[in-house]
Write a protein that holds these residues in place. Structure first.
Motif, PDB file in Angstrom:
ATOM      1  N   ALA A 169      59.078  30.602  40.638  1.00  0.00           N
ATOM      2  CA  ALA A 169      60.017  30.205  39.673  1.00  0.00           C
ATOM      3  C   ALA A 169      60.260  31.475  38.839  1.00  0.00           C
ATOM      4  N   GLY A 170      60.922  32.622  39.674  1.00  0.00           N
ATOM      5  CA  GLY A 170      61.266  34.029  38.994  1.00  0.00           C
ATOM      6  C   GLY A 170      60.031  34.806  38.533  1.00  0.00           C
ATOM      7  N   TRP A 171      58.788  34.512  39.096  1.00  0.00           N
ATOM      8  CA  TRP A 171      57.725  35.306  38.623  1.00  0.00           C
ATOM      9  C   TRP A 171      56.973  35.701  39.968  1.00  0.00           C
ATOM     10  N   LEU A 172      56.302  37.048  39.690  1.00  0.00           N
ATOM     11  CA  LEU A 172      55.597  37.537  40.762  1.00  0.00           C
ATOM     12  C   LEU A 172      54.066  37.735  40.153  1.00  0.00           C
ATOM     13  N   ARG A 173      52.962  37.271  40.641  1.00  0.00           N
ATOM     14  CA  ARG A 173      51.718  37.527  39.992  1.00  0.00           C
ATOM     15  C   ARG A 173      50.899  38.290  41.176  1.00  0.00           C
ATOM     16  N   LEU A 174      50.317  39.421  40.953  1.00  0.00           N
ATOM     17  CA  LEU A 174      49.744  40.141  41.995  1.00  0.00           C
ATOM     18  C   LEU A 174      48.337  40.229  41.557  1.00  0.00           C
ATOM     19  N   GLN A 175      47.355  39.892  42.490  1.00  0.00           N
ATOM     20  CA  GLN A 175      46.088  40.127  42.313  1.00  0.00           C
ATOM     21  C   GLN A 175      45.214  40.863  43.528  1.00  0.00           C
ATOM     22  N   TYR A 176      44.051  41.576  43.260  1.00  0.00           N
ATOM     23  CA  TYR A 176      43.193  42.060  44.165  1.00  0.00           C
ATOM     24  C   TYR A 176      41.796  41.804  44.080  1.00  0.00           C
ATOM     25  N   SER A 177      40.906  41.892  45.249  1.00  0.00           N
ATOM     26  CA  SER A 177      39.833  41.539  45.181  1.00  0.00           C
ATOM     27  C   SER A 177      38.809  42.449  46.237  1.00  0.00           C
ATOM     28  N   ALA A 178      37.738  42.703  45.784  1.00  0.00           N
ATOM     29  CA  ALA A 178      36.751  43.552  46.444  1.00  0.00           C
ATOM     30  C   ALA A 178      36.273  42.786  47.249  1.00  0.00           C
ATOM     31  N   ASP A 179      35.987  41.270  47.156  1.00  0.00           N
ATOM     32  CA  ASP A 179      35.047  40.365  47.905  1.00  0.00           C
ATOM     33  C   ASP A 179      35.731  39.250  48.452  1.00  0.00           C
ATOM     34  N   GLY A 180      36.964  38.879  48.062  1.00  0.00           N
ATOM     35  CA  GLY A 180      37.593  37.660  48.376  1.00  0.00           C
ATOM     36  C   GLY A 180      37.309  36.633  47.461  1.00  0.00           C
ATOM     37  N   HIS A 181      36.457  36.872  46.351  1.00  0.00           N
ATOM     38  CA  HIS A 181      36.176  35.603  45.590  1.00  0.00           C
ATOM     39  C   HIS A 181      36.612  35.800  44.239  1.00  0.00           C
ATOM     40  N   HIS A 182      36.631  37.242  43.706  1.00  0.00           N
ATOM     41  CA  HIS A 182      36.825  37.347  42.263  1.00  0.00           C
ATOM     42  C   HIS A 182      38.177  38.050  42.209  1.00  0.00           C
ATOM     43  N   TRP A 183      39.166  37.822  41.603  1.00  0.00           N
ATOM     44  CA  TRP A 183      40.648  38.147  41.711  1.00  0.00           C
ATOM     45  C   TRP A 183      41.020  38.716  40.606  1.00  0.00           C
ATOM     46  N   PRO A 184      40.903  39.725  39.903  1.00  0.00           N
ATOM     47  CA  PRO A 184      41.725  40.068  38.871  1.00  0.00           C
ATOM     48  C   PRO A 184      43.187  40.465  38.946  1.00  0.00           C
ATOM     49  N   LEU A 185      43.796  40.383  37.611  1.00  0.00           N
ATOM     50  CA  LEU A 185      45.153  40.588  37.810  1.00  0.00           C
ATOM     51  C   LEU A 185      45.475  42.051  37.995  1.00  0.00           C
ATOM     52  N   MET A 186      46.539  42.359  38.873  1.00  0.00           N
ATOM     53  CA  MET A 186      47.220  43.642  38.951  1.00  0.00           C
ATOM     54  C   MET A 186      48.352  43.592  38.373  1.00  0.00           C
ATOM     55  N   ARG A 187      49.145  42.810  38.555  1.00  0.00           N
ATOM     56  CA  ARG A 187      50.618  42.936  37.938  1.00  0.00           C
ATOM     57  C   ARG A 187      51.240  41.676  37.825  1.00  0.00           C
ATOM     58  N   LEU A 188      52.085  41.581  36.772  1.00  0.00           N
ATOM     59  CA  LEU A 188      52.718  40.176  36.445  1.00  0.00           C
ATOM     60  C   LEU A 188      54.093  40.726  36.122  1.00  0.00           C
TER      61      LEU A 188
END
Length: 191
Positions: free
Chosen positions: A128-147
């Motif tokens: 819907a016109g937005w991009l949400r980028l997340q990263y993770s060191a373990d595949g479980h906890h996903w902090p926001l990197m970019r919106l």
């Protein structure tokens, strides 16, 4: 998912195995458009899956970065002037977590990564016109990197990306690649 992907700028050396997609980068491979330096490059390696409408894509990236601008991660692409690449990039002697959003012209957001850069997970949701980028060191906890705003398109391509503008020979293993309907998770839900 990799079996449904197609190459943009296929590297000379790559293979699909039970472990995932293994790539060795070619020299002078890069993605940039009209940057601070003024040049345009569209020679990086991108193994994209066509996706209609919104989606959430996730993957694991393993590599050893040690030369200036060595980079690997994921890409979302509409065409050569509309895309995002994100992942680890080696800059100023440090492995950095970064992203480049290109909407006619490329930006660059980067900073040193405190985790183990040789093993990283990335997740991107486009909807819907937005991009949400997340990263993770373990595949479980996903902090926001970019919106960020991102153009609505009938079809996107999403998948692994890697480049080595200053050399050849970065070896990358991409695995655990999934593409689903947009996750719909709350912005502060880090699962």
């Amino acid at each position: 998912m990799f079996d449904a992907c197609e190459w943009l700028n296929a590297p000379r050396r790559w293979s699909l195995t039970e472990k995932g997609l293994q790539v060795t980068t070619d020299a002078k491979s890069d993605f940039w458009q009209k940057t601070y330096y003024g040049f345009a490059r569209d020679s990086g390696h991108f193994f994209g899956l066509a996706r209609t409408g919104g989606f959430t894509a996730q993957m694991r990236i393993r590599a050893r970065y040690d030369q200036l601008y060595d980079q690997a991660g994921l890409m979302v692409r509409m065409d050569e002037n509309h895309w995002l690449k994100a992942g680890i990039e080696f800059s100023d002697g440090v492995a950095c977590l970064g992203s480049v959003l290109t909407l006619g012209q490329s930006d660059w957001a980067t900073g040193p990564y405190a985790g183990d850069p040789s093993d990283l997970y990335l997740r991107v949701t486009v909807d819907a016109g937005w991009l949400r980028l997340q990263y993770s060191a373990d595949g479980h906890h996903w902090p926001l990197m970019r919106l960020s705003p991102f153009p609505v398109a009938e079809t996107y391509r999403v998948g692994p990306m890697c480049c080595t503008p200053e050399r050849e020979g970065l070896e990358v293993l991409f695995s655990d690649f999934t593409v689903t309907a947009p996750s719909g998770k709350d912005l502060h839900d880090l699962t």
